[in-house]
Design an enzyme around this catalytic site. Structure first.
Site, PDB file in Angstrom:
ATOM      1  N   HIS A   1       0.855  -1.104  -0.019  1.00  0.00           N
ATOM      2  CA  HIS A   1      -0.016  -0.119   0.037  1.00  0.00           C
ATOM      3  C   HIS A   1       0.979   1.243  -0.016  1.00  0.00           C
ATOM      4  CE1 HIS A   1      -3.333  -2.813   1.199  1.00  0.00           C
ATOM      5  NE2 HIS A   1      -4.180  -1.862   0.784  1.00  0.00           N
ATOM      6  N   GLY A   2       2.059   1.137   0.435  1.00  0.00           N
ATOM      7  CA  GLY A   2       2.899   2.338   0.446  1.00  0.00           C
ATOM      8  C   GLY A   2       4.230   2.193   1.095  1.00  0.00           C
TER       9      GLY A   2
END
Length: 642
Positions: A428-429
């Site tokens: 996600h990041g």
């Protein structure tokens, strides 16, 4: 008209094609009108000599592939070349697998030869290398600097090469821009390569058909992740759209539009963003409310996009896999991840969790991943307490593995679970707040698995002991985090004790009042837990990776400080009154979410079978109502950044 069409099709980084904007629908209706022309022309190419009315789908697929590339160019500019390269690489590798398999093999050589395995590794490495460069360059540079005490800066080598060959300074070589949707189409390519290697799907021999599969624009930039066995067979089917399917498609589009604009954007602009931007300026009640409301916002945003993508795809005769199944009806963290972002959860299970060993054993990669993540976090944290904690965890795992042989399989399963959630967070990041978010979700799943194996009375003993311990710690160390834990565990202890007593008196009968209360309690407890993990998810969203860690941890610590501070309940009515529309939408949104699936299916079919004139009227009214809630510029979809 011509200047508008020119601007509509030209790349503008400030004006991507969003499903909530008029520009997209103009683009789509033009594409749909031309799609009808292509279908009409395609029907002229029928194999009459064989007596079969078999329509060649290549014209349709080629047209939609071009539309998809144009859509991505409008959204991401020259990064469309990256998408074309990814599609070509996947197709060539799939073709190589099939050709390698068609060659005569010696009797002693296994079906999965070393050559085919090398091709598989090459395909996975290429995809992960491209993803890592664009998404994790800052992350890996920070780790390198922490290890060697250096001060290296990230350089965009592609921008530097482009400036060199064009003899200009058009591209900024000091910043790496993340292409929209790269995580989705990279994972889609990896799944295709692996499935062709394993023989689960046949390679698409036609490059145009395969390019259409990899670039299909409704799901291209924010999912769901479509795998070859779910979608590739649809590429070869003729177009078909019944009257009811048309109505269902319109329903999904309107449903997603209302979710996005009314629930997600309105809640974000008018409450959630304000609190997360300056948590210290708001009361404990407002900070806690922002966490819960953000859970509804992010669900409405992501599932709203999926709903609209599903409807748009259906209008062209294609069907996307289910990506959300009322996730806030889950009664435990493990069940939540079977309902939330299902395409990613299944991808991680099939291509990460199971290859790591699944629930059978652990591989070398299992321990390497865990060690790498813990070492990276310790290096970046530069905190002795964090390092000591990780070393203690490593020694504890080693001791359990050596001293308790009977529990090795369970230990390996749990570590595989944790690795999967940690890497899911990292997907996600590229910052440690996302790793923290993934780790908390993994911890929640492990705690649930241990909890379900306990009998009723040992559960009471455990939760009461935990509540007493947290209360004592909070008494001697009055920290905000300990205040939150003490309150949460005390409430849990009281609730679980009362529910256990009620279930004991009810005799454990299904459908009893006590059983219903337990079901509601489990749903609420899961929702609260998931909402608190999102503190780290939201804090680092929409930030440059270079600053995400510092800002995210500062925001998270400030919100924890506020929530754990002394509450003044006299301000609660005033807060609710000041944000009456926000709280009303939150209650209404959660109530609709918790409606029975059967009831939702009924009103969806009722809408789909309405007369066309009534469907048109309802559509116009719904769009008009939705845009009354637009209080600022339309917000981009949250998952575009992933």
């Amino acid at each position: 008209m011509l200047p508008y069409l020119k601007s509509l099709l030209a790349f503008d980084s400030l004006k991507p094609l969003l499903f909530t904007q008029l520009d997209f629908w103009v683009f789509f209706f033009i594409a749909l009108a031309l799609f009808a022309v292509v279908l009409a022309l395609q029907n002229l190419f029928v194999d009459k000599a064989s007596g079969k009315h078999r329509t060649c789908q290549t014209f349709r697929n080629g047209y939609l592939a071009l539309v998809s590339l144009l859509f991505y160019y409008k959204t991401s500019g020259l990064f469309v070349l990256l998408l074309i390269l990814a599609s070509l690489t996947g197709w060539l590798l799939g073709m190589a697998f099939d050709r390698w398999r068609s060659r005569p093999q010696p009797p002693q050589q296994p079906p999965r030869s070393v050559g085919r395995l090398a091709l598989l590794i090459l395909g996975v490495v290429i995809n992960l290398a491209v993803l890592s460069y664009f998404k994790y360059a800052y992350f890996f540079t920070d780790i390198y600097n922490a290890i060697f005490h250096s001060d290296l800066q990230v350089v965009n080598i592609f921008a530097r090469w482009a400036n060199h060959f064009t003899a200009t300074a058009r591209f900024d070589a000091g910043v790496i821009i993340l292409p929209i949707g790269i995580s989705f189409f990279t994972f889609q390519n990896i799944s295709y390569i692996v499935d062709v290697y394993k023989g689960k799907v046949r390679h698409s021999s036609n490059l145009i058909d395969f390019a259409f599969y990899t670039t299909f624009f409704p799901q291209l930039v924010a999912g769901p992740i479509i795998r070859a066995d779910q979608f590739l067979h649809q590429v070869y089917k003729p177009f078909f759209l019944s009257r009811r399917q048309f109505g269902v498609a319109v329903f999904w589009i309107l449903n997603g539009l209302l979710k996005k604009i009314i629930l997600s954007d309105f809640l974000a602009v008018n409450f959630v963003d304000r609190v997360f931007d300056n948590p210290m300026l708001f009361t404990p009640f407002e900070n806690l409310s922002a966490l819960f409301i953000y859970s509804l916002q992010v669900y409405a945003d992501f599932s709203g996009y999926t709903d609209m993508a599903t409807g748009v795809a259906m209008l062209m005769g294609f069907y996307l896999p289910l990506n959300f199944n009322s996730p806030y009806k889950a009664t435990n963290p493990a069940g939540f991840w079977k309902r939330w972002h299902i395409s990613l959860s299944n991808w991680l299970k099939d291509y990460l969790y199971i290859p790591l060993g699944g629930n059978r054993n652990a591989t070398l990669a299992t321990w390497l991943i865990l060690a790498a993540v813990m070492a990276s976090v310790a290096l970046m944290a530069r905190n002795k307490a964090v390092t000591i904690a990780f070393v203690a965890i490593a020694l504890l795992l080693l001791a359990v593995y050596i001293l308790f042989p009977r529990h090795r399989q369970s230990l390996c399963t749990n570590v595989n679970n944790m690795d999967t959630m940690l890497l899911g967070g990292l997907w996600h990041g590229a910052s440690f707040n996302f790793i923290t978010w993934g780790g908390l979700n993994g911890l929640g799943i492990l705690v649930y698995k241990a909890w379900r194996n306990l009998k009723a009375w040992p559960r009471i003993f455990v939760v009461v002991s935990l509540a007493v311990s947290c209360s004592l710690l909070r008494y001697y160390f009055p920290l905000p985090l300990l205040s939150i834990l003490a309150f949460a565990t005390t409430v849990a202890a009281v609730a679980i004790t009362l529910l256990t007593l009620l279930n004991t008196f009810a005799g454990g009968r299904k459908g009893s009042f006590a059983g219903g209360l337990s079901y509601v309690w489990n749903i609420l407890l899961t929702f609260v837990f998931i909402s608190f993990t999102r503190l780290f998810f939201r804090s680092g969203s929409n930030l440059n990776p270079a600053e995400a860690n510092e800002v995210a941890w500062r925001t998270a610590s400030h919100m924890v400080h506020q929530i754990g501070s002394t509450w003044d309940f006299s301000v609660v009515p005033h807060v609710v009154a000041n944000y009456a529309a926000v709280f009303a939408l939150f209650v209404a949104g959660m109530a609709i979410h918790w409606l029975p699936v059967r009831f939702k299916r009924r009103y969806r079919l009722w809408f789909a079978t309405m007369p066309l004139w009534l469907l048109a009227v309802v559509t116009v009214v719904a769009v008009f109502v939705a845009y009354q809630f637009v209080s600022a510029g339309l917000q981009p979809f949250i998952y575009f950044q992933f």
